[in-house]
Design a protein around this motif. Structure first.
Motif, PDB file in Angstrom:
ATOM      1  N   ARG A 104      36.764  25.842  47.303  1.00 43.10           N
ATOM      2  CA  ARG A 104      35.973  26.348  46.172  1.00 43.10           C
ATOM      3  C   ARG A 104      34.846  27.237  46.666  1.00 43.10           C
ATOM      4  NH1 ARG A 104      36.048  23.454  40.934  1.00 43.10           N
ATOM      5  NH2 ARG A 104      37.676  21.905  41.053  1.00 43.10           N
ATOM      6  N   SER A 105      34.279  26.929  47.845  1.00 36.28           N
ATOM      7  CA  SER A 105      33.169  27.745  48.364  1.00 36.28           C
ATOM      8  C   SER A 105      33.649  29.138  48.740  1.00 36.28           C
ATOM      9  CB  SER A 105      32.499  27.059  49.564  1.00 36.28           C
ATOM     10  OG  SER A 105      33.174  27.313  50.784  1.00 36.28           O
ATOM     11  N   ILE A 106      34.937  29.248  49.095  1.00 36.87           N
ATOM     12  CA  ILE A 106      35.501  30.557  49.440  1.00 36.87           C
ATOM     13  C   ILE A 106      35.711  31.373  48.157  1.00 36.87           C
ATOM     14  CG2 ILE A 106      37.540  31.698  50.429  1.00 36.87           C
ATOM     15  CD1 ILE A 106      37.735  29.149  52.299  1.00 36.87           C
ATOM     16  N   ASP A 107      36.168  30.687  47.104  1.00 30.38           N
ATOM     17  CA  ASP A 107      36.425  31.379  45.831  1.00 30.38           C
ATOM     18  C   ASP A 107      35.129  31.721  45.087  1.00 30.38           C
ATOM     19  OD1 ASP A 107      39.050  31.025  46.394  1.00 30.38           O
ATOM     20  OD2 ASP A 107      39.351  29.327  45.025  1.00 30.38           O
ATOM     21  N   GLY A 108      34.097  30.882  45.232  1.00 31.60           N
ATOM     22  CA  GLY A 108      32.854  31.101  44.474  1.00 31.60           C
ATOM     23  C   GLY A 108      31.676  30.473  45.184  1.00 31.60           C
ATOM     24  N   PRO A 109      31.052  31.198  46.111  1.00 31.04           N
ATOM     25  CA  PRO A 109      29.983  30.591  46.933  1.00 31.04           C
ATOM     26  C   PRO A 109      28.664  30.350  46.201  1.00 31.04           C
ATOM     27  CG  PRO A 109      30.571  32.812  47.743  1.00 31.04           C
ATOM     28  CD  PRO A 109      31.417  32.560  46.545  1.00 31.04           C
ATOM     29  N   GLY A 110      28.433  31.013  45.060  1.00 29.02           N
ATOM     30  CA  GLY A 110      27.105  30.969  44.426  1.00 29.02           C
ATOM     31  C   GLY A 110      26.605  29.565  44.146  1.00 29.02           C
ATOM     32  N   GLU A 111      27.476  28.736  43.581  1.00 31.59           N
ATOM     33  CA  GLU A 111      27.102  27.368  43.230  1.00 31.59           C
ATOM     34  C   GLU A 111      26.727  26.549  44.482  1.00 31.59           C
ATOM     35  OE1 GLU A 111      26.239  25.197  40.065  1.00 31.59           O
ATOM     36  OE2 GLU A 111      27.064  27.222  39.978  1.00 31.59           O
ATOM     37  N   PHE A 112      27.341  26.909  45.615  1.00 34.38           N
ATOM     38  CA  PHE A 112      27.074  26.192  46.875  1.00 34.38           C
ATOM     39  C   PHE A 112      25.676  26.511  47.393  1.00 34.38           C
ATOM     40  CE2 PHE A 112      31.101  24.183  48.102  1.00 34.38           C
ATOM     41  CZ  PHE A 112      31.874  24.610  47.036  1.00 34.38           C
ATOM     42  N   ILE A 113      25.288  27.797  47.255  1.00 31.71           N
ATOM     43  CA  ILE A 113      23.943  28.183  47.691  1.00 31.71           C
ATOM     44  C   ILE A 113      22.920  27.493  46.769  1.00 31.71           C
ATOM     45  CG2 ILE A 113      22.378  30.143  48.103  1.00 31.71           C
ATOM     46  CD1 ILE A 113      25.047  29.970  49.837  1.00 31.71           C
ATOM     47  N   GLN A 114      23.227  27.505  45.480  1.00 36.62           N
ATOM     48  CA  GLN A 114      22.303  26.939  44.498  1.00 36.62           C
ATOM     49  C   GLN A 114      22.101  25.432  44.737  1.00 36.62           C
ATOM     50  OE1 GLN A 114      20.502  28.652  42.543  1.00 36.62           O
ATOM     51  NE2 GLN A 114      19.599  26.954  41.380  1.00 36.62           N
ATOM     52  N   THR A 115      23.182  24.674  44.682  1.00 36.12           N
ATOM     53  CA  THR A 115      23.027  23.210  44.779  1.00 36.12           C
ATOM     54  C   THR A 115      22.660  22.785  46.197  1.00 36.12           C
ATOM     55  OG1 THR A 115      24.449  22.684  42.918  1.00 36.12           O
ATOM     56  CG2 THR A 115      24.315  21.028  44.668  1.00 36.12           C
ATOM     57  N   ASN A 116      23.374  23.313  47.191  1.00 39.70           N
ATOM     58  CA  ASN A 116      23.196  22.776  48.544  1.00 39.70           C
ATOM     59  C   ASN A 116      21.888  23.244  49.183  1.00 39.70           C
ATOM     60  OD1 ASN A 116      25.707  21.929  47.816  1.00 39.70           O
ATOM     61  ND2 ASN A 116      26.807  22.815  49.549  1.00 39.70           N
ATOM     62  N   MET A 117      21.512  24.494  48.956  1.00 40.16           N
ATOM     63  CA  MET A 117      20.270  24.987  49.573  1.00 40.16           C
ATOM     64  C   MET A 117      19.079  24.888  48.623  1.00 40.16           C
ATOM     65  SD  MET A 117      21.644  27.969  52.078  1.00 40.16           S
ATOM     66  CE  MET A 117      20.020  28.154  52.756  1.00 40.16           C
TER      67      MET A 117
END
Ligand code: NAD
Ligand code: TDX
Length: 349
Positions: free
Chosen positions: A88-101
């Protein structure tokens, strides 16, 4: 102790919460947004405990985090909430930056304000425990292990976002004195694992008579740890770990992906034989994951030496227990598949 668990409705968070309610006197508040990966039924075994409570909120919501800290007054924040799926991070990284960072930044900042307001005894007791992954270290060749001092080399949007969050946590420890702990763990597996991940996906697709997708040539290696062993490690770290330290956690159970898939197939052949053929006949090699890390392997000697933790479940025992759990708990995973189908049809997911 009072433990605030972010991401407590997820795979590892819920295993930690079930363990804390069953085996300790700790009080637990689960703080979880209930994204697609949050599954409240995974907390059903603890739902009736008066030591368990739940709040649905986002780790990026500073007000909600501050309120939970103020009202629950935790001794420990165990921060597991994250977007966790590499594909999912490859298909749509934005949510990963938002939640994880951003989410980890918000948690740290609110925890710092809360910690500064505590009396001296509570301040000395408090721990911010950040739960991270071995993927921050990058990819190994055939030899070697990740230790706590291995340089960071994240290579997917997921692992880069986790690496960033790890750096933030250590910065809040060094700069502001917040008593932080970081654990970097290898691949978990076991009951209540969300069906998008390799092991549950293979079990469920095998039972449904569908192709079993193996990325590339199946030679990528992961170091597998039974999730209850991880939960026990997390408890050991926030109860007895030294603030400022990092602990690597791993199963010492390296397997090629194709070995994992064939192990599941042979267990199913024994427990649920097909009318015709073998489950391994369903194996299909598919296009590789972009940037697919070749091998992860953890050297867990520090947590063994310092805190006396070792894995207790072998891969053979754990994979058998996992397959049996999925056979006996179809209602749990079928509800997830049905919900996903409904949202996909609505064009939401
Ligand atoms: P998961 O995807 O099963 O669960 C994540 C949980 O976090 C879900 O309940 C979800 O609702 C919640 N969440 C997501 N975004 C949120 C937000 N913005 N605010 C509040 N809650 C939110 O993940 P998991 O596999 O249980 O992993 C938990 C943690 O452990 C993650 O930080 C992950 O990086 C780390 N980790 C996982 C593994 C593994 O093999 N699964 C290995 C090492 C480390
Ligand atoms: O269909 C599949 N076929 C396949 O071959 C899937 C979903 C995966 N794979 C491969 C990719 C990986 O080499 O299997 C391996 C495991 O894949 P995942 O279950 O997606 O896990 P991984 O990418 O290794 O990451 C997991 O472990 C570390 C968790 O999802 C992360 O959150 C954790 O940090």
């Amino acid at each position: 102790m009072r433990i605030l668990v972010t991401g407590g409705a997820g795979f590892i968070g819920s295993a930690l919460v079930r363990r804390l309610i069953a085996h300790t006197d700790h009080e637990v508040l689960v703080y979880d947004k209930l994204t697609y990966a949050g599954v409240l039924s995974s907390l059903e075994p603890v739902a009736s405990s008066n030591r368990y409570s739940f709040v649905q909120a986002d780790v990026c919501d500073a007000e909600a985090v501050a309120k939970a800290l103020r009202e629950f007054k935790p001794d420990v924040v165990a921060h597991l909430a994250a977007e966790s799926h590499v594909d999912r991070s490859i298909d749509g990284p934005g949510e990963f930056i938002q939640t994880n960072m951003v989410g980890t930044f918000v948690m740290l900042n609110q925890a710092l304000g809360y910690w500064r307001g505590l009396d001296e005894a509570a301040k000395a007791r408090f721990r911010f425990h950040h739960i991270s992954t071995d993927e921050v270290f990058g990819s190994l060749g055939e030899e070697g292990f990740f230790t706590e001092t291995t340089p960071y080399d994240p290579r997917s949007p997921y692992s880069a976002s986790k690496a960033g969050s790890d750096h933030l946590v250590r910065a809040w420890g060094h700069t502001y004195g917040l008593p932080v702990l970081v654990t970097n763990c290898s691949n978990n597996y076991g009951p209540y694992h969300f069906p998008e991940k390799l092991i549950p996906l293979i079990i469920i697709r095998a039972l449904n008579g569908e192709p079993l997708p193996v990325y590339g040539d199946g030679s990528n290696v992961r170091d597998w740890l039974f999730v209850d062993d991880h939960a026990r490690a997390l408890q050991a770290v926030f109860e007895t770990g030294t603030p400022g330290e990092t602990y690597n956690v791993g199963g010492n159970a390296e397997r090629k992906n194709i070995e994992v898939v064939t192990a599941i197939c042979s267990i199913l052949d024994r427990l649920r034989p097909k009318a015709e053929g073998k489950y391994a006949d369903q194996i299909t090699y598919v296009t590789d994951r972009p940037g697919h890390d070749h091998r992860y392997a953890i050297d867990a000697s520090k947590i063994r030496a310092d805190l006396g933790w070792t894995p207790s479940v072998t891969f053979e025992e754990g994979i058998e227990r996992t397959v049996v759990w999925y056979l006996e708990n179809q209602a749990w995973w079928q509800a997830i598949l049905d919900a996903r189908y409904a949202t996909q049809r609505l064009g939401v997911a």
